[in-house]
Design a protein around this motif. Structure first.
Motif, short mmCIF file in Angstrom:
data_model
loop_
_atom_site.label_atom_id
_atom_site.label_comp_id
_atom_site.label_asym_id
_atom_site.label_seq_id
_atom_site.Cartn_x
_atom_site.Cartn_y
_atom_site.Cartn_z
N VAL A 68 43.56 42.80 53.35
CA VAL A 68 42.07 43.48 52.13
C VAL A 68 42.73 44.48 51.62
O VAL A 68 42.19 44.17 50.01
N ALA A 69 43.85 45.23 51.66
CA ALA A 69 44.14 46.08 50.88
C ALA A 69 44.72 45.55 49.68
O ALA A 69 44.43 46.00 48.69
N ALA A 70 45.72 44.73 50.39
CA ALA A 70 46.46 43.93 49.42
C ALA A 70 45.63 42.79 48.03
O ALA A 70 45.95 42.91 47.02
N ILE A 71 44.53 42.78 48.05
CA ILE A 71 43.16 42.01 47.88
C ILE A 71 42.72 42.99 47.14
O ILE A 71 42.79 42.67 46.16
N ASP A 72 41.95 43.89 47.14
CA ASP A 72 41.62 44.57 46.62
C ASP A 72 42.99 45.91 45.12
O ASP A 72 42.48 46.05 44.17
N ALA A 73 44.12 45.52 45.56
CA ALA A 73 44.67 45.63 44.79
C ALA A 73 44.72 44.71 43.53
O ALA A 73 44.96 45.61 42.27
N SER A 74 45.14 44.14 44.36
CA SER A 74 45.30 43.21 42.83
C SER A 74 43.93 42.93 42.34
O SER A 74 44.47 42.76 40.68
N ILE A 75 42.95 42.69 42.10
CA ILE A 75 41.64 42.83 42.23
C ILE A 75 41.25 43.92 40.76
O ILE A 75 40.87 43.63 39.17
N GLN A 76 41.94 44.77 41.00
CA GLN A 76 41.60 46.55 40.40
C GLN A 76 42.57 46.04 39.31
O GLN A 76 42.74 46.35 38.26
N SER A 77 43.75 45.54 40.09
CA SER A 77 44.93 45.28 38.43
C SER A 77 44.72 44.29 37.43
O SER A 77 44.54 45.04 35.89
N GLN A 78 44.28 43.61 37.57
CA GLN A 78 43.94 42.35 37.11
C GLN A 78 42.02 43.11 35.97
O GLN A 78 42.29 42.59 34.96
N SER A 79 41.22 44.05 36.85
CA SER A 79 40.28 44.17 36.02
C SER A 79 41.28 45.28 35.02
O SER A 79 40.45 45.36 33.57
N GLU A 80 41.99 46.18 35.48
CA GLU A 80 42.73 46.87 34.70
C GLU A 80 43.29 46.20 33.59
O GLU A 80 43.15 46.71 32.33
N LYS A 81 43.45 45.19 33.13
CA LYS A 81 44.56 44.36 32.27
C LYS A 81 43.46 43.25 31.77
O LYS A 81 43.35 43.73 30.59
N VAL A 82 41.58 43.43 31.92
CA VAL A 82 40.99 42.82 31.24
C VAL A 82 40.47 43.82 30.32
O VAL A 82 39.91 43.89 29.21
N GLU A 83 40.03 45.24 30.59
CA GLU A 83 39.96 46.18 30.18
C GLU A 83 40.60 46.27 29.07
O GLU A 83 40.08 46.57 27.52
N MET A 84 42.17 46.12 28.99
CA MET A 84 42.66 46.48 28.03
C MET A 84 42.42 45.68 27.38
O MET A 84 43.06 46.10 26.03
N LEU A 85 42.63 44.52 27.40
CA LEU A 85 42.46 43.41 26.06
C LEU A 85 41.12 43.89 25.55
O LEU A 85 41.03 43.17 24.45
N LEU A 86 40.21 44.15 26.32
CA LEU A 86 39.17 43.78 25.45
C LEU A 86 38.67 44.57 24.57
O LEU A 86 38.91 44.95 24.02
N GLU A 87 39.39 46.07 24.82
CA GLU A 87 39.56 47.74 24.09
C GLU A 87 40.55 47.47 22.79
O GLU A 87 40.71 48.38 21.77
N THR A 88 42.01 46.53 23.07
CA THR A 88 42.68 46.76 22.02
C THR A 88 42.14 45.82 21.42
O THR A 88 43.34 45.70 19.90
N GLY A 89 42.21 44.03 21.90
CA GLY A 89 42.65 43.29 21.34
C GLY A 89 40.99 42.47 20.45
O GLY A 89 41.56 42.08 19.25
N PHE A 90 40.11 43.35 20.38
CA PHE A 90 39.00 43.25 20.14
C PHE A 90 38.00 44.23 19.44
O PHE A 90 38.14 45.18 19.43
#
Length: 205
Positions: free
Chosen positions: A21-43
């Motif tokens: 569960v901890a590994a899944i939570d870490a993976s979800i957080q990493s992917q969420s940070e990536k999406v936020e970076m794309l939205l803030e920088t690329g659009f």
């Protein structure tokens, strides 16, 4: 009751599922940070791709004269294609622990044919280890467990986004740059007339 007290009598499944569960939570957080970076920088604020414009000079055939000419052009490239997006994923988990059995729990399972005895569940506590004369002493109720799990992370979102960004590349002729290039070409091709300078040694007859 402290957190340590909560570990005194745990279902064995909790020791297995906790790291997963901890590994899944870490993976979800990493992917969420990536999406936020794309939205803030690329659009931009309207949700449109932010583009970067580059000007360059190329050579092509003039359709009117059939002669080669230099043409200025501009190309708009989405900023998204220049971003180096970190892609951190949890792909493998290795877990080793020692546990001491504290309780064997009887469980029943209801079926259409009635109640059927289910496999027994073990309640455990994380086991400590002591050493005596450089040898580990373990009770008969201790067990060592090693678990290896692999996670499959599949996502087509970035591939679709990159294809859309590639389709958004726009190229056009820069008329002003082309006019300047043509003007320079014409000026450089004009040979100034040779002006005759009289010889000072010449004398009129």
């Amino acid at each position: 009751m402290t957190g340590i007290d909560d570990l005194e009598n745990l279902p064995l499944s909790v020791l297995f599922s906790g790291p997963l569960v901890a590994a899944i939570d870490a993976s979800i957080q990493s992917q969420s940070e990536k999406v936020e970076m794309l939205l803030e920088t690329g659009f931009d604020s309207d949700g449109d791709l932010i583009t970067v414009t580059f000007g360059y000079t190329t050579t092509e055939i003039d359709p009117d004269t059939g002669r080669e000419r230099r043409v200025g052009k501009e190309i708009d490239v989405p900023l998204l294609l220049f971003l180096s997006v970190p892609n951190l994923q949890v792909s493998k988990i290795e877990e080793e622990f020692s546990a001491q059995i504290t309780e064997v729990e009887e469980t029943d399972r209801s079926t259409k044919l009635g109640r059927v005895a289910a496999p027994r569940r073990l309640n455990v506590t994380p086991a400590g280890q002591s050493t005596t004369f450089d040898r580990k002493t373990k009770s008969q109720f201790d067990m060592d467990v090693r678990m290896v799990a692999e996670l499959e992370n599949e996502s087509t979102g970035m591939e679709m986004l990159e294809r859309a960004a590639n389709n958004a590349i726009f190229e056009q002729v820069d008329e002003k740059r082309t006019e300047r290039l043509e003007k320079r070409r014409v000026e450089s091709s004009i040979t100034p007339e040779r002006v005759h300078k009289p010889d000072l040694n010449e004398r009129d007859d």
